[in-house]
Design a protein around this motif. Structure first.
Motif, PDB file in Angstrom:
ATOM      1  N   SER A 499       0.708  -0.895   0.078  1.00 45.08           N
ATOM      2  CA  SER A 499       0.304  -0.068  -0.157  1.00 45.08           C
ATOM      3  C   SER A 499       0.871   1.024   0.011  1.00 45.08           C
ATOM      4  O   SER A 499       1.922   1.314   0.790  1.00 45.08           O
ATOM      5  N   PHE A 501       1.041   5.382  -0.437  1.00 47.47           N
ATOM      6  CA  PHE A 501       0.378   6.854  -0.389  1.00 47.47           C
ATOM      7  C   PHE A 501       1.213   7.717  -0.551  1.00 47.47           C
ATOM      8  O   PHE A 501       2.429   7.759  -0.100  1.00 47.47           O
ATOM      9  N   GLN A 561      -4.240  -1.295   3.045  1.00 49.55           N
ATOM     10  CA  GLN A 561      -4.774  -0.206   2.390  1.00 49.55           C
ATOM     11  C   GLN A 561      -5.914   0.757   2.676  1.00 49.55           C
ATOM     12  O   GLN A 561      -5.655   2.027   2.831  1.00 49.55           O
ATOM     13  N   ALA A 565      -4.904   4.259   4.872  1.00 52.85           N
ATOM     14  CA  ALA A 565      -5.790   5.533   4.121  1.00 52.85           C
ATOM     15  C   ALA A 565      -6.486   6.521   5.259  1.00 52.85           C
ATOM     16  O   ALA A 565      -6.645   7.747   5.245  1.00 52.85           O
ATOM     17  N   ARG A 569      -6.046  10.174   6.602  1.00 57.62           N
ATOM     18  CA  ARG A 569      -7.095  11.106   6.254  1.00 57.62           C
ATOM     19  C   ARG A 569      -7.334  11.838   7.404  1.00 57.62           C
ATOM     20  O   ARG A 569      -8.058  12.909   7.284  1.00 57.62           O
ATOM     21  N   ILE A 578      -4.676  12.834  -0.557  1.00 58.10           N
ATOM     22  CA  ILE A 578      -3.951  11.389  -0.702  1.00 58.10           C
ATOM     23  C   ILE A 578      -4.202  10.869  -1.440  1.00 58.10           C
ATOM     24  O   ILE A 578      -5.028  10.553  -2.106  1.00 58.10           O
ATOM     25  N   GLU A 579      -2.930  10.554  -2.364  1.00 60.80           N
ATOM     26  CA  GLU A 579      -2.863   9.684  -3.713  1.00 60.80           C
ATOM     27  C   GLU A 579      -2.453   8.361  -3.268  1.00 60.80           C
ATOM     28  O   GLU A 579      -1.669   8.000  -2.603  1.00 60.80           O
ATOM     29  N   ASP A 580      -3.293   7.502  -3.960  1.00 59.17           N
ATOM     30  CA  ASP A 580      -2.948   5.827  -3.568  1.00 59.17           C
ATOM     31  C   ASP A 580      -2.385   5.230  -4.936  1.00 59.17           C
ATOM     32  O   ASP A 580      -3.231   5.315  -6.022  1.00 59.17           O
ATOM     33  N   SER A 582      -0.921   2.078  -4.923  1.00 58.39           N
ATOM     34  CA  SER A 582      -0.712   0.764  -4.875  1.00 58.39           C
ATOM     35  C   SER A 582      -0.531  -0.340  -5.865  1.00 58.39           C
ATOM     36  O   SER A 582       0.193  -1.020  -5.819  1.00 58.39           O
TER      37      SER A 582
END
Length: 808
Positions: A499, A501, A561, A565, A569, A578-580, A582
């Protein structure tokens, strides 16, 4: 409608779980709560449930929940002044094999730790508890004196009555038809008018997916058909019952997959058959808008084997007349555990739904849900039921296949080397086919297929070979060789699905720094950072890289994940996102004393940079990579992070350079030798950061969640301490939550265990009573019923204690 147009919490669904949630919220002092039920209370799975109340579970957290339920139910009728039909009969759970008895012994140990007196019966002792059973082919049984059965409708009404007595409200025949979020509260539409709520709870049972859809949530569930049969009075059973003055204990033949319960003076037989039947899973079988108090047509043909087997096991059953068949819907998640906790991605919303065993779990589930809502966390670590363990990739076909697999193996043993086969290959590494060609045996991590170990030609990779709790098997020599390759040469592990971020925007660095108890690393470095809850307990661990005041990168476990997050947050400043990433990046661990020699031949990078350094602009095999000098295996090594499209080329270059592929099982052995913790095993909310031996990661010079609790704990001293143990194990290493004993007392538990191929003995990580957490102290570990000697090792890693190899 006016009198209930507003509530602090609205629970949607009036089955046993919804009523328990209302009861426990009121008990916690939140009396301004309202339960909305579309029909009458119990109209869903509750009304047709068999009402069994086992405490047995191979899961520590679910055993806690079921144990709590049984205790609650014993006093509930008197507490709320409501008549309850609750029979605590005990149960006999039959075993046909050595492996089944090992499972029973493990559960007995867990139960003893939780204060329950479970016992193992020899084949000769079984008939003293259950005189009508054939025992000639059995290896033994587990006797649970706390098991029994309850009337589900009475249970639900008693919980609702107790909640009402404390001031909570119930509105029946009031379906919720829509929901909208104003930014500060929920407005729920019903035929009786709108209801405003600060918080909502989806307790919709087999309607949970429809309820979730109103909140923009796709609930990961499907629905199974489950049948049980009621048989008429049997004179011999009636006379025996009158003579001894009590009912038979509930009988479960788990290897034949059914339960048999005395019902008045007859029997109730409930099989979990395979093949089984899913409902409402295909276009030609749509879910009705309302299925309250309804059943499916009988379908006894598929139960024929189980009926015959039960009649052979308890011949008395042959004399009974079948009087009624109940065939009703039961919801299933892909792993068979319910959803209890925050509704993923939805503000001020929670789930308490998709209960396969809702009656025995309802009491504990209400407690857990109320803690989530009122305290923001739970007494027991409940990751096994957290809705965020599923992350949205689970499509309809996957949900149906896994639900049917769980149902068809309801009593199946979950052996450490066995991979349940339904619905594979959902998320693949870019080098998956290469791994497969090399003999990889896979297991899913948040859906990502990772190699567990690499089989050689001729190795037995059948399902049957994996049906053991023991260390020995076709994999043992391969895992040993993989560990030795990492120890002596260089190994490569493909690790898809981390995961990942990026927290970006004004104040990103300050935001992350304020959430974690740790100091963030300097730019160009990577470091572990730990997050605590308000009680100072371990929420999660992430690897952190600071790219500037406005950008921080974080890497964490694949299964974390959605959970992590949510952590990031919390309180996110305006303008930050917040960009994921993964699914966008591939990763290889290249590690071992010869790793520098290999990487130097194919890389454009500075390989003299120290441990924990990060190079964002390196190249390997001519492709752009981030090169990070870390190794979870505890040897000299690097992580190579690259674009998925470049991964096959880089992997081929690593293999051509002499790297030996190794898998997750070898990595587990290697990390335990180093004392490296795994998330939701060694790192969980069952323990504080101080108990977890993580004080060196705490920066006391800034404010963070849990600081006050940790300072208070530091002053009074911890109850338990994290330890590494040398274990004189036999054929099995210590599984999660094996009990630690000293002088006949329970003094702790293991959190993980494996054979250490570099140190040459079995090892465990665990939590031990603080006064015993001294190097050289001898304790006992209970492994599948056998107590074996274990010695507390010095603080620090068992392998390479000064980290000279990793820093080389």
């Amino acid at each position: 409608m006016a009198e209930f147009a507003q509530a602090r919490v609205v629970i949607i669904g009036g089955g046993a779980v919804g009523a328990s949630a209302l009861y426990h919220l009121a008990k916690a002092g939140w009396t301004d709560c309202l339960l909305l039920e579309k029909n009458e209370l119990t109209a869903g799975s509750t009304w047709h449930a068999a009402g069994n109340v086992p405490t047995f579970s191979a899961s520590w957290s679910i055993m806690n929940m079921q144990r709590y339920s049984a205790g609650l139910y014993r006093g509930l009728g008197e507490a709320v002044n409501y008549p309850m039909n609750y029979h605590v009969t005990g149960s006999v759970r039959l075993g046909h094999s050595k492996e089944r008895l090992q499972e029973f012994k493990r559960v007995v140990g867990m139960g003893r730790y939780q204060g329950m007196d479970l016992t193992i019966l020899s084949p000769e002792e079984i008939r003293s508890r259950y005189p009508f059973v054939e025992t000639h082919d059995l290896t033994g049984a587990l006797y649970d004196p706390y098991d029994g059965d309850i009337d589900p409708a009475q249970l639900t009404q008693a919980l609702a009555a107790g909640a009402r007595q404390m001031g909570a409200r119930v509105e029946r025949f009031c379906p919720v038809t829509a929901a909208r979020w104003t930014g500060s509260e929920w407005i729920l539409s019903t035929p009786k008018g709108e209801v405003r709520a600060e918080y909502v709870v989806n307790a919709g049972g087999y309607y949970a997916a429809q309820v979730g859809a109103m909140f923009g949530r796709r609930v990961p569930m499907m629905v199974m058909s489950h049948q049980y049969m009621l048989f008429d009075t049997i004179p011999e059973l009636e006379s025996w019952t009158k003579e001894v003055g009590h009912k038979l204990p509930l009988l479960r033949d788990v290897d034949s997959s059914y339960y048999l319960r005395q019902e008045k003076m007859g029997f109730n037989l409930g099989p979990y058959e395979n093949p089984c039947r899913a409902h409402w899973a295909t276009p030609d079988d749509p879910m009705p808008e309302d299925f309250s108090f309804q059943l499916f047509p009988d379908d006894l043909e598929r139960l024929e084997w189980h009926i015959n087997d039960a009649m052979a096991r308890v011949p008395l059953l042959q004399k009974a007349n079948l009087t009624k068949v109940i065939n009703g819907p039961i919801p299933y998640t892909p792993d068979g555990n319910p959803l209890i906790g925050p509704m993923p991605g939805v503000p001020n919303a929670f789930e308490a739904c998709v209960f396969t065993f809702g009656i025995c779990q309802a009491g504990g589930a209400g407690k857990v849900l109320a803690e989530w809502v009122t305290e923001g966390g739970t007494e027991w670590d409940m990751w096994s039921c957290d809705p965020r363990r599923f992350t949205g990739w689970e499509d309809h076909d996957y949900l149906v296949q896994k639900g049917m697999e769980v149902y068809g193996h309801e009593y199946g043993m979950h052996f450490p080397m066995a991979r349940w086969p339904a619905a594979p290959d959902r998320k693949l590494s870019p080098v998956h086919d290469r791994l497969k060609a090399l003999g990889a045996q896979f297991a899913p991590y948040n859906g990502w297929e990772r190699a567990e170990w690499f089989a050689a030609p001729g190795d037995d990779t059948s399902w049957e070979a994996t049906q053991t709790w023991g260390r020995a098997g076709p994999w043992e020599a391969r895992i040993k060789a993989e560990c030795e390759a990492v120890r002596d040469g260089v190994g490569v592990l493909d690790l898809p699905g981390f995961s990942r971020f990026l927290v970006k925007g004004p104040g990103a660095r300050a935001h992350v720094a304020g959430l974690t108890a740790s100091r963030l690393p300097a730019e160009g470095r990577i470091g572990l950072v730990y997050f605590a809850d308000d009680r100072g307990r371990i929420v999660t661990e992430m690897s952190c890289m600071v790219h500037g005041e406005d950008m921080v990168g974080l890497i964490t476990a694949a299964v974390a994940q959605w959970h992590d997050a949510d952590v990031l947050r919390k309180g996110l400043p305006e303008g930050c996102v917040i960009e994921d990433h993964s699914d966008k990046v591939a990763c290889f661990i290249v590690t071992g004393p010869k790793s520098r020699e290999l990487v130097s031949r194919i890389a454009e990078a500075d390989l003299t940079l120290p441990w924990l350094s990060v190079q964002d602009a390196a190249k390997v095999a001519g492709r752009d990579v981030a090169l990070i000098r870390v190794s979870f295996a505890g040897e000299l090594g690097w992580e190579i992070h690259c674009d998925r499209a470049d991964a096959p080329h880089i992997y081929d270059a690593l293999l051509a350079g002499g790297a030996k592929p190794f898998g997750m099982k070898a990595l587990n052995c290697l990390r335990i030798e180093k004392g490296y913790r795994a998330w939701k095993g060694d790192l969980s909310t069952n323990y504080s950061l101080l108990e977890g031996g993580l004080e060196r990661f705490i920066d006391w010079n800034h404010d963070f969640p849990g600081k006050a609790a940790l300072l208070a704990e530091k002053q009074r001293g911890v109850r338990k301490r994290f330890v590494s143990l040398k274990v004189e194990a036999g054929e099995c290493d210590a599984p999660y939550m094996s009990t630690l004993w000293h002088d006949g007392q329970v003094v702790g538990e293991t959190t993980s265990g494996a054979w250490g191929y570099r140190v040459g003995h079995s090892m465990a990580l665990g939590m031990l009573r603080a006064d015993l957490a001294v190097p050289g102290t001898e304790v006992e570990v209970e492994i599948f019923g056998d107590r074996v000697k274990a010695t507390v090792l010095p603080d620090g890693p068992a392998w390479d204690p000064k980290n000279e190899r990793i820093r080389a």
